[in-house]
Every structure is written in C-alpha cells, then in structure tokens.
Design a protein around this motif. Structure first.
Motif, PDB file in Angstrom:
ATOM      1  N   ALA A  24      -2.865  -2.191  -8.994  1.00 33.57           N
ATOM      2  CA  ALA A  24      -3.674  -1.010  -9.240  1.00 33.57           C
ATOM      3  C   ALA A  24      -3.436  -0.523 -10.663  1.00 33.57           C
ATOM      4  O   ALA A  24      -2.365  -0.757 -11.248  1.00 33.57           O
ATOM      5  CB  ALA A  24      -3.313   0.087  -8.245  1.00 33.57           C
ATOM      6  N   GLN A  71      -5.859   9.081   1.485  1.00 29.99           N
ATOM      7  CA  GLN A  71      -6.045   7.772   2.101  1.00 29.99           C
ATOM      8  C   GLN A  71      -5.004   6.785   1.580  1.00 29.99           C
ATOM      9  O   GLN A  71      -4.514   6.904   0.443  1.00 29.99           O
ATOM     10  CB  GLN A  71      -7.446   7.242   1.799  1.00 29.99           C
ATOM     11  N   TYR A 110       0.846  -1.175   0.000  1.00 31.42           N
ATOM     12  CA  TYR A 110       0.000   0.000   0.000  1.00 31.42           C
ATOM     13  C   TYR A 110       0.890   1.236   0.000  1.00 31.42           C
ATOM     14  O   TYR A 110       2.065   1.160   0.338  1.00 31.42           O
ATOM     15  CB  TYR A 110      -0.881   0.028   1.252  1.00 31.42           C
ATOM     16  N   GLU A 138      -3.692   3.637  -0.174  1.00 30.01           N
ATOM     17  CA  GLU A 138      -4.262   2.914  -1.302  1.00 30.01           C
ATOM     18  C   GLU A 138      -3.460   1.658  -1.580  1.00 30.01           C
ATOM     19  O   GLU A 138      -2.243   1.608  -1.366  1.00 30.01           O
ATOM     20  CB  GLU A 138      -4.284   3.803  -2.551  1.00 30.01           C
ATOM     21  N   GLN A 154       0.784   5.726   0.810  1.00 30.12           N
ATOM     22  CA  GLN A 154       0.027   6.862   1.321  1.00 30.12           C
ATOM     23  C   GLN A 154       0.841   8.127   1.169  1.00 30.12           C
ATOM     24  O   GLN A 154       2.041   8.162   1.456  1.00 30.12           O
ATOM     25  CB  GLN A 154      -0.333   6.649   2.790  1.00 30.12           C
TER      26      GLN A 154
END
Length: 117
Positions: A63, A47, A40, A49, A42
């Motif tokens: 992603a 937020q 992830y 992601e 940030q």
C-alpha cells in the motif's frame, strides 16, 4: 478447514520495529505455495485494508502508506507469512491480520500493534 494464527504484535515506540508472523494450518497442504498471501489491518470504525501482499513467485505489492518501511515475506515450508515493520508511526496502530487474496479464508484473531510513546 484452514486456521490462520497471527502473532508478533505489541507496544512499540515511534520509529521502532516489529516482525509479525502468520501461520496457516489445517487442510491447506500444497496449495499454500500457489496462493498469494497478504497482510491487512483494521482500526475501530474503519474498513480492513490491505497492507502488503506476496504472490506465489515472491512478487510483492505494498500500500502507498507503507512508503518502503515494511517487508513481506513467506516461507512455504512453514506455511507462514511475515511482515517486517520498521520506522513505525502512531498511525500504524491497528489490529493486523493475514489472509489469502487468492481465496480468502475465515479471519483469524489478528495481532494488535500499538505505536505510542
């Protein structure tokens, strides 16, 4: 209790590469291999992601913004998940974290990735 320790971040020029590592330790033992794991990121004011994830079978998901530039992998024996990042862009600048989408643990400190010339 499980600890997640991310490493491998740094300052890199646009187009450069980095390899991030995330080692899990603590009372995780054999369940590590049956969990999915993910990276992830940030940035301030946004937020966290999901960047990429890898399942227990090795199936991966990314992603849309990755666009084929990153590769996630895992080593169950070392309880470590990796993120190879190539063709880095300034917009990839963020703090990168790992965790399990299967059963999220407490977040680690993350590793800072800065892409700048």
């Amino acid at each position: 209790q499980v600890q997640l320790v991310e490493s491998g971040g740094g300052l890199v020029q646009p187009g450069g590469s980095l390899r991030l590592s995330c080692a899990a330790s603590g009372t995780i033992f054999s369940i590590y291999s049956i969990y999915s794991w993910g990276w992830y990121r940030q940035t301030p004011g946004k937020q966290r992601e999901l960047v990429a994830s890898i399942g227990s079978t090795g199936r991966t998901n990314y992603a849309d913004f990755v666009e084929g530039r990153f590769t996630i992998s895992r080593d169950n024996g070392k309880k470590t998940v990796y993120l190879q990042m190539n063709s880095l862009k300034p917009e990839d600048t963020a703090v990168y974290y790992c965790n399990s989408p299967t059963k999220p643990y407490n977040w680690g400190q993350g590793t800072q990735v800065t892409v700048s010339s």
